[in-house]
Scaffold this active site. Structure first.
Site, PDB file in Angstrom:
ATOM      1  N   ASP A   1       0.869  -1.186   0.000  1.00 46.52           N
ATOM      2  CA  ASP A   1       0.000   0.000   0.000  1.00 46.52           C
ATOM      3  C   ASP A   1       0.895   1.221   0.000  1.00 46.52           C
ATOM      4  O   ASP A   1       2.110   1.124   0.186  1.00 46.52           O
ATOM      5  CB  ASP A   1      -0.924   0.007   1.233  1.00 46.52           C
ATOM      6  CG  ASP A   1      -2.234   0.762   1.001  1.00 46.52           C
ATOM      7  OD1 ASP A   1      -2.170   1.962   0.656  1.00 46.52           O
ATOM      8  OD2 ASP A   1      -3.301   0.165   1.176  1.00 46.52           O
TER       9      ASP A   1
ATOM     10  N   GLY B   1       4.503   1.332  -1.598  1.00 45.35           N
ATOM     11  CA  GLY B   1       4.737   1.661  -3.003  1.00 45.35           C
ATOM     12  C   GLY B   1       3.506   2.253  -3.651  1.00 45.35           C
ATOM     13  O   GLY B   1       2.506   2.528  -2.977  1.00 45.35           O
ATOM     14  N   ASP B   2       3.611   2.401  -4.973  1.00 46.74           N
ATOM     15  CA  ASP B   2       2.543   3.047  -5.738  1.00 46.74           C
ATOM     16  C   ASP B   2       2.061   2.051  -6.794  1.00 46.74           C
ATOM     17  O   ASP B   2       2.840   1.647  -7.659  1.00 46.74           O
ATOM     18  CB  ASP B   2       3.130   4.311  -6.394  1.00 46.74           C
ATOM     19  CG  ASP B   2       2.144   4.976  -7.329  1.00 46.74           C
ATOM     20  OD1 ASP B   2       0.976   4.549  -7.400  1.00 46.74           O
ATOM     21  OD2 ASP B   2       2.555   5.947  -8.005  1.00 46.74           O
ATOM     22  N   PHE B   3       0.779   1.658  -6.713  1.00 47.40           N
ATOM     23  CA  PHE B   3       0.328   0.613  -7.652  1.00 47.40           C
ATOM     24  C   PHE B   3       0.179   1.115  -9.093  1.00 47.40           C
ATOM     25  O   PHE B   3      -0.127   0.339  -9.981  1.00 47.40           O
ATOM     26  CB  PHE B   3      -0.907  -0.132  -7.164  1.00 47.40           C
ATOM     27  CG  PHE B   3      -2.110   0.674  -6.704  1.00 47.40           C
ATOM     28  CD1 PHE B   3      -2.569   1.775  -7.390  1.00 47.40           C
ATOM     29  CD2 PHE B   3      -2.798   0.253  -5.567  1.00 47.40           C
ATOM     30  CE1 PHE B   3      -3.685   2.462  -6.962  1.00 47.40           C
ATOM     31  CE2 PHE B   3      -3.918   0.946  -5.121  1.00 47.40           C
ATOM     32  CZ  PHE B   3      -4.368   2.058  -5.824  1.00 47.40           C
TER      33      PHE B   3
ATOM     34  N   HIS C   1     -12.784   0.478  -7.509  1.00 48.53           N
ATOM     35  CA  HIS C   1     -13.943   1.389  -7.477  1.00 48.53           C
ATOM     36  C   HIS C   1     -13.547   2.814  -7.062  1.00 48.53           C
ATOM     37  O   HIS C   1     -14.339   3.731  -7.178  1.00 48.53           O
ATOM     38  CB  HIS C   1     -15.059   0.833  -6.590  1.00 48.53           C
ATOM     39  CG  HIS C   1     -14.826   0.967  -5.117  1.00 48.53           C
ATOM     40  ND1 HIS C   1     -15.856   0.882  -4.189  1.00 48.53           N
ATOM     41  CD2 HIS C   1     -13.704   1.169  -4.384  1.00 48.53           C
ATOM     42  CE1 HIS C   1     -15.358   1.035  -2.972  1.00 48.53           C
ATOM     43  NE2 HIS C   1     -14.068   1.209  -3.058  1.00 48.53           N
TER      44      HIS C   1
HETATM   45  C1  LIG Z   1     -10.760   1.761  -0.301  1.00 50.28           C
HETATM   46  S1  LIG Z   1      -9.222   1.317   0.381  1.00 50.28           S
HETATM   47  C2  LIG Z   1      -9.309  -0.451   0.433  1.00 50.28           C
HETATM   48  C3  LIG Z   1      -8.412  -1.057   1.473  1.00 50.28           C
HETATM   49  C4  LIG Z   1      -8.455  -2.593   1.586  1.00 50.28           C
HETATM   50  N1  LIG Z   1      -8.169  -3.240   0.319  1.00 50.28           N
HETATM   51  C5  LIG Z   1      -9.785  -3.051   2.125  1.00 50.28           C
HETATM   52  O1  LIG Z   1     -10.530  -3.687   1.401  1.00 50.28           O
HETATM   53  O2  LIG Z   1     -10.089  -2.754   3.290  1.00 50.28           O
HETATM   54  C6  LIG Z   1      -8.131   1.611  -0.974  1.00 50.28           C
HETATM   55  C7  LIG Z   1      -6.670   1.417  -0.645  1.00 50.28           C
HETATM   56  O3  LIG Z   1      -5.881   1.784  -1.784  1.00 50.28           O
HETATM   57  C8  LIG Z   1      -4.708   2.399  -1.300  1.00 50.28           C
HETATM   58  N2  LIG Z   1      -4.088   3.244  -2.348  1.00 50.28           N
HETATM   59  C9  LIG Z   1      -4.581   4.387  -2.895  1.00 50.28           C
HETATM   60  N3  LIG Z   1      -3.736   4.852  -3.817  1.00 50.28           N
HETATM   61  C10 LIG Z   1      -2.672   3.996  -3.857  1.00 50.28           C
HETATM   62  C11 LIG Z   1      -1.484   3.938  -4.650  1.00 50.28           C
HETATM   63  N4  LIG Z   1      -1.236   4.863  -5.590  1.00 50.28           N
HETATM   64  N5  LIG Z   1      -0.632   2.908  -4.456  1.00 50.28           N
HETATM   65  C12 LIG Z   1      -0.902   1.949  -3.507  1.00 50.28           C
HETATM   66  N6  LIG Z   1      -2.020   1.949  -2.743  1.00 50.28           N
HETATM   67  C13 LIG Z   1      -2.896   2.968  -2.927  1.00 50.28           C
HETATM   68  C14 LIG Z   1      -5.198   3.233  -0.138  1.00 50.28           C
HETATM   69  O4  LIG Z   1      -4.159   3.664   0.706  1.00 50.28           O
HETATM   70  C15 LIG Z   1      -6.188   2.281   0.515  1.00 50.28           C
HETATM   71  O5  LIG Z   1      -5.588   1.493   1.491  1.00 50.28           O
END
Ligand SMILES: C[S@@+](CC[C@H](N)C(=O)[O-])C[C@H]1O[C@@H](n2cnc3c(N)ncnc32)[C@H](O)[C@@H]1O
Length: 342
Positions: A203, A229-231, A249
């Site tokens: 994350d 990291g950054d996905f 979403h």
């Molecule tokens: C809506 S949350 C869902 C968290 C988890 N998967 C759950 O179901 O409880 C979205 C996640 O995407 C992560 N996120 C957002 N942008 C990101 C990025 N560029 N790289 C990695 N993670 C990211 C957020 O930090 C967050 O934890």
């Protein structure tokens, strides 16, 4: 004879219009910690006012309103205690509904929803119109906010993880990588169900707030590699299973496609991608289930300019990213779409 239903539609509409007031009653209960106070012992309004630093008369009326909506009950000595819903609003409850209330009703979210009409008119992101900043950058700036959000997201995961273990043999996979996995609730449950498996929690830094402590408390920390990291750039490679739960979403189609491409690049031929999302019905009707999904779709629009999708919309996204939808697991509350490299 007057028709008793003459004003039925107006009353129902009034209930919808006034729903924001009930939301704020619950938000005030959570923010003032009222349910935590009465969890220890039944208390009078005066005792709760003293313990919470509130003015006694308005607090007494708030408590009565909370009785009226089913959060508290009151006994013959005017002492307040929690109902089943009130218990859910206490600190430390595994379903973390207090974090849900505080996070959903936080001022930036509340102000964002007030911009809905303007955002629909201009196809802008309501959250940014209201707050002059983005949702993720706000979490990055405020670790407390990030922790509450991560705990809130985790609360929604417990029920899903149980349902996944009923629909899928978790023991059949040796490594799980949770992309955008937040504090690691899903990974922890999966590793607890499968003592041989290892996991990677991936994350951005704000998403990982609270993760180490959480995984330690769940006794799985030693089997998890935590990676920040950054996905949009790269996700950890795996031969096992990549989770992407409630991530797509948050993003419009172009960004969601990029995330899927990064996931495809990280997968060996035998790896599988589990995308967990609410699936919008192909045909919307007036059922409570459709209503909940469509409201969540608008929530994604308000926060991110993003959306929930139908199964066929996900299939199209997968096809564009070099993935094939293999099957859909009937998990709840969200469905699980399993994709393999095309
Ligand atoms: C809506 S949350 C869902 C968290 C988890 N998967 C759950 O179901 O409880 C979205 C996640 O995407 C992560 N996120 C957002 N942008 C990101 C990025 N560029 N790289 C990695 N993670 C990211 C957020 O930090 C967050 O934890």
């Amino acid at each position: 004879m007057p028709d008793p239903d003459r004003f039925g539609a107006a009353d129902r509409l009034d209930g919808l219009i006034g729903g924001f007031r009930v939301s704020q009653l619950v938000g005030a209960a959570a923010n003032l910690g009222i349910c935590d106070l009465v969890a220890r012992e039944p208390l009078t309004a005066r005792e709760i006012a003293a313990a919470s630093g509130c003015a006694q008369e308005p607090l007494r009326r708030l408590l009565l309103a909370l009785v009226a909506i089913g959060i508290l009950s009151i006994d013959s000595q005017d002492r307040f205690t929690n109902t089943e819903m009130g218990e859910l609003l206490c600190d430390g409850h595994p379903l973390a509904m207090k974090s849900v209330a505080i996070s959903r009703l936080s001022e930036p979210n509340w102000l964002a929803w007030a911009e809905l009409a303007r955002a629909v008119r201009s196809d802008a992101v309501a959250y940014e119109l209201a707050n002059s900043s983005g949702f993720w950058s706000d979490l990055a700036r405020d670790p407390g906010l990030a922790r509450t959000f991560n705990s809130f997201m985790g609360s929604r995961t417990v029920r899903y993880a149980e349902s996944l273990s009923e629909c899928f043999d978790l023991g059949s996979v040796a490594e799980y990588v949770d992309v955008g996995g937040g504090q690691g609730t899903l990974l922890a449950r999966v590793l607890q169900a499968n003592p041989e498996a290892v996991g990677v929690l991936f994350d951005q830094p704000s998403g990982l707030q609270g993760a180490t402590a959480y995984l330690e408390a769940q006794r799985v920390l030693e089997r998890v590699r935590i990676e920040s990291g950054d996905f949009f750039t790269q996700v950890p490679r795996t031969d096992g299973c990549l989770f992407l739960r409630r991530v797509l979403h948050d993003w419009p189609d172009e960004d969601a496609s990029t995330i899927l491409v990064r996931c495809r690049e990280a997968m060996s031929d035998g790896a599988r991608l589990f995308v967990t999302e609410l699936l919008l019905p192909e045909q919307v009707t007036g059922t409570p289930d459709d209503a909940a999904k469509c409201v969540m779709d608008m929530h994604m629009f308000v926060l991110f300019g993003a959306k929930e999708r139908t199964e066929s919309e996900y299939r199209t996204l997968f096809d564009g990213a070099g993935l094939t939808l293999e099957r859909v697991l009937p998990t709840s509350p969200e469905s699980t779409l399993i994709a393999r490299p095309a």
